[in-house]
Design a protein around this motif. Structure first.
Motif, short mmCIF file in Angstrom:
data_model
loop_
_atom_site.label_atom_id
_atom_site.label_comp_id
_atom_site.label_asym_id
_atom_site.label_seq_id
_atom_site.Cartn_x
_atom_site.Cartn_y
_atom_site.Cartn_z
N TYR A 45 3.18 -0.55 6.08
CA TYR A 45 2.82 -1.93 5.78
C TYR A 45 1.31 -2.06 5.76
CZ TYR A 45 1.95 -6.91 6.68
OH TYR A 45 1.49 -8.20 6.63
N VAL A 46 0.76 -2.58 4.68
CA VAL A 46 -0.69 -2.74 4.56
C VAL A 46 -1.12 -4.05 5.23
CG1 VAL A 46 -2.65 -2.91 3.00
CG2 VAL A 46 -0.73 -1.42 2.42
N VAL A 47 -1.84 -3.91 6.33
CA VAL A 47 -2.35 -5.08 7.04
C VAL A 47 -3.56 -5.64 6.32
CG1 VAL A 47 -3.28 -5.92 9.25
CG2 VAL A 47 -1.50 -4.15 9.23
N GLN A 48 -4.41 -4.74 5.83
CA GLN A 48 -5.56 -5.16 5.03
C GLN A 48 -6.02 -4.00 4.18
OE1 GLN A 48 -8.81 -6.21 7.63
NE2 GLN A 48 -9.06 -4.14 8.43
N GLY A 49 -6.61 -4.32 3.02
CA GLY A 49 -7.17 -3.29 2.17
C GLY A 49 -6.35 -2.97 0.94
N ARG A 50 -6.85 -1.98 0.19
CA ARG A 50 -6.19 -1.47 -1.02
C ARG A 50 -5.96 0.03 -0.81
NH1 ARG A 50 -6.76 -3.92 -5.94
NH2 ARG A 50 -7.18 -1.89 -6.90
N VAL A 51 -4.71 0.43 -0.83
CA VAL A 51 -4.37 1.80 -0.46
C VAL A 51 -3.54 2.46 -1.56
CG1 VAL A 51 -3.26 3.27 1.26
CG2 VAL A 51 -4.38 1.16 1.98
N TYR A 52 -4.06 3.58 -2.09
CA TYR A 52 -3.27 4.39 -3.01
C TYR A 52 -2.27 5.17 -2.17
CZ TYR A 52 -2.07 8.07 -6.36
OH TYR A 52 -1.39 8.95 -7.18
N SER A 53 -0.99 4.93 -2.43
CA SER A 53 0.06 5.44 -1.56
C SER A 53 1.20 6.00 -2.40
CB SER A 53 0.57 4.29 -0.67
OG SER A 53 1.69 4.67 0.07
N GLY A 54 1.82 7.08 -1.92
CA GLY A 54 2.94 7.62 -2.67
C GLY A 54 3.61 8.80 -2.00
N PHE A 55 4.67 9.28 -2.63
CA PHE A 55 5.39 10.46 -2.15
C PHE A 55 5.87 11.28 -3.34
CE2 PHE A 55 8.71 7.27 -2.65
CZ PHE A 55 9.77 7.99 -3.22
N ASP A 80 9.11 13.67 -4.70
CA ASP A 80 10.50 14.01 -4.41
C ASP A 80 10.76 15.50 -4.63
OD1 ASP A 80 10.93 14.46 -7.13
OD2 ASP A 80 12.18 12.68 -7.43
N SER A 81 12.00 15.92 -4.43
CA SER A 81 12.33 17.35 -4.48
C SER A 81 12.33 17.92 -5.90
CB SER A 81 13.69 17.60 -3.83
OG SER A 81 14.71 16.84 -4.47
N THR A 82 12.13 17.06 -6.92
CA THR A 82 11.97 17.55 -8.30
C THR A 82 10.50 17.56 -8.70
OG1 THR A 82 12.17 15.37 -9.35
CG2 THR A 82 14.22 16.56 -8.88
N ASN A 83 9.62 17.33 -7.70
CA ASN A 83 8.17 17.28 -7.91
C ASN A 83 7.72 16.08 -8.73
OD1 ASN A 83 7.58 19.60 -6.39
ND2 ASN A 83 8.09 20.90 -8.13
N ARG A 84 8.53 15.02 -8.71
CA ARG A 84 8.14 13.77 -9.35
C ARG A 84 7.39 12.92 -8.33
NH1 ARG A 84 12.22 8.99 -11.55
NH2 ARG A 84 10.59 7.59 -12.32
N VAL A 85 6.23 12.39 -8.73
CA VAL A 85 5.44 11.59 -7.81
C VAL A 85 5.72 10.11 -8.02
CG1 VAL A 85 3.43 11.50 -9.36
CG2 VAL A 85 3.12 11.18 -6.89
N PHE A 86 5.85 9.37 -6.94
CA PHE A 86 6.02 7.92 -6.96
C PHE A 86 4.80 7.35 -6.23
CE2 PHE A 86 10.18 9.71 -7.33
CZ PHE A 86 10.89 8.86 -8.16
N ALA A 87 3.87 6.76 -6.94
CA ALA A 87 2.62 6.34 -6.32
C ALA A 87 2.05 5.12 -7.02
CB ALA A 87 1.60 7.47 -6.33
N ARG A 88 1.36 4.30 -6.26
CA ARG A 88 0.64 3.15 -6.79
C ARG A 88 -0.28 2.61 -5.71
NH1 ARG A 88 4.03 -2.39 -6.97
NH2 ARG A 88 1.95 -3.15 -6.45
N VAL A 89 -1.15 1.69 -6.09
CA VAL A 89 -2.01 1.03 -5.12
C VAL A 89 -1.21 -0.12 -4.50
CG1 VAL A 89 -4.11 -0.32 -4.78
CG2 VAL A 89 -4.12 1.65 -6.33
N ILE A 90 -1.09 -0.11 -3.18
CA ILE A 90 -0.40 -1.20 -2.49
C ILE A 90 -1.45 -2.05 -1.77
CG2 ILE A 90 1.84 -0.11 -2.31
CD1 ILE A 90 1.20 0.77 0.49
N LEU A 91 -1.20 -3.36 -1.77
CA LEU A 91 -2.17 -4.32 -1.28
C LEU A 91 -1.71 -4.97 0.02
CD1 LEU A 91 -2.83 -6.04 -4.73
CD2 LEU A 91 -4.03 -4.08 -3.74
N GLN A 92 -2.59 -5.78 0.59
CA GLN A 92 -2.29 -6.48 1.83
C GLN A 92 -0.95 -7.23 1.72
OE1 GLN A 92 -5.48 -8.96 3.26
NE2 GLN A 92 -4.13 -10.22 4.51
N GLY A 93 -0.10 -7.00 2.71
CA GLY A 93 1.20 -7.67 2.74
C GLY A 93 2.31 -6.89 2.06
N GLU A 94 1.98 -5.80 1.36
CA GLU A 94 3.00 -4.99 0.70
C GLU A 94 3.40 -3.80 1.58
OE1 GLU A 94 2.42 -5.61 -4.02
OE2 GLU A 94 1.05 -4.15 -3.12
#
Length: 221
Positions: free
Chosen positions: A121-131, A133-147
């Motif tokens: 949970y982003v308390v404050q700031g802009r964070v590029y975040s992701g993971f 999966d086992s097929t090497n597909r990336v799920f990522a985006r910038v998440i913002l405060q409250g997300e």
């Protein structure tokens, strides 16, 4: 053995494996570790017997240690991990949590928790975040405060502050001992032979040495 019985045994074994892969359900309301029992202090894996419920107090279920920022590492990350070792009220409840602060440009390198799913949970700031999966597909985006973003158990994930101000993240994990392996440290600080690393990554001995110095703490080199 009949085919039907074989199938049932396979299903049963898989069910047992899945059940044992997560923290056991508690069998009582709570279990405050009795550190005076002679078994030593609470650690990640060794937990003293429970106190009598009459000895538990409200203070056992309140933790104030994440009000302040922790110590920053070379990556611009300050993380405070909270487990039953320092917060007795969590014991046997199958959870732990972390406060992570990131300087501008700071990051938490790719890592994974073998025994827990995490919600960040982003308390404050802009964070590029992701993971990944086992097929090497990336799920990522910038998440913002409250997300929030979820990282499935055992999958490699990462965080980086891409804003113009410090960022703070609160993470919750569904295991009191989730474990953590940072990929750079696991690869370059675990004692894997240089020859194999050179072949696996196409790196020269000099580059391997550079990677060790960059990603591995001095005590592990």
């Amino acid at each position: 053995m009949s085919p039907k019985l074989t199938v049932l045994l396979v299903i049963f074994s898989l069910h047992c494996r899945m059940t044992l892969a997560s923290d056991p359900d508690p069998v009582q309301d709570y279990c405050i570790p009795n550190t005076k029992s002679g078994t030593g202090k609470t650690t990640r894996l060794i937990v003293p017997p429970c106190k009598n419920s009459s000895e538990a107090t409200t203070d056992d279920f309140v933790f104030s240690g994440i009000k302040s920022i922790g110590n920053f590492s070379d990556t611009g990350l300050a993380a405070i991990t909270v487990s039953p070792a320092i917060f007795p009220g969590l014991n046997t409840l199958g959870m732990s949590f972390v406060r992570a602060d990131l300087k501008v440009g700071g990051f938490n390198p790719p890592h994974f928790h073998p025994r827990a799913t995490e919600i960040a949970y982003v308390v404050q700031g802009r964070v590029y975040s992701g993971f990944v999966d086992s097929t090497n597909r990336v799920f990522a985006r910038v998440i913002l405060q409250g997300e929030v973003m979820v990282f499935p158990r055992g999958l490699v994930h990462f965080l980086m502050n891409v804003g113009e101000a410090p960022a703070t993240i609160f993470g919750s994990l569904n295991s009191q001992n989730p474990g953590m392996q940072k990929i750079p440290t696991a690869i370059f600080g675990s004692g894997i032979k240089d020859e194999l690393l050179e072949k696996a990554f196409g790196l020269s001995p000099k580059q391997i040495g550079m990677m060790r110095r960059k990603f591995v703490p001095k005590g592990l080199r």
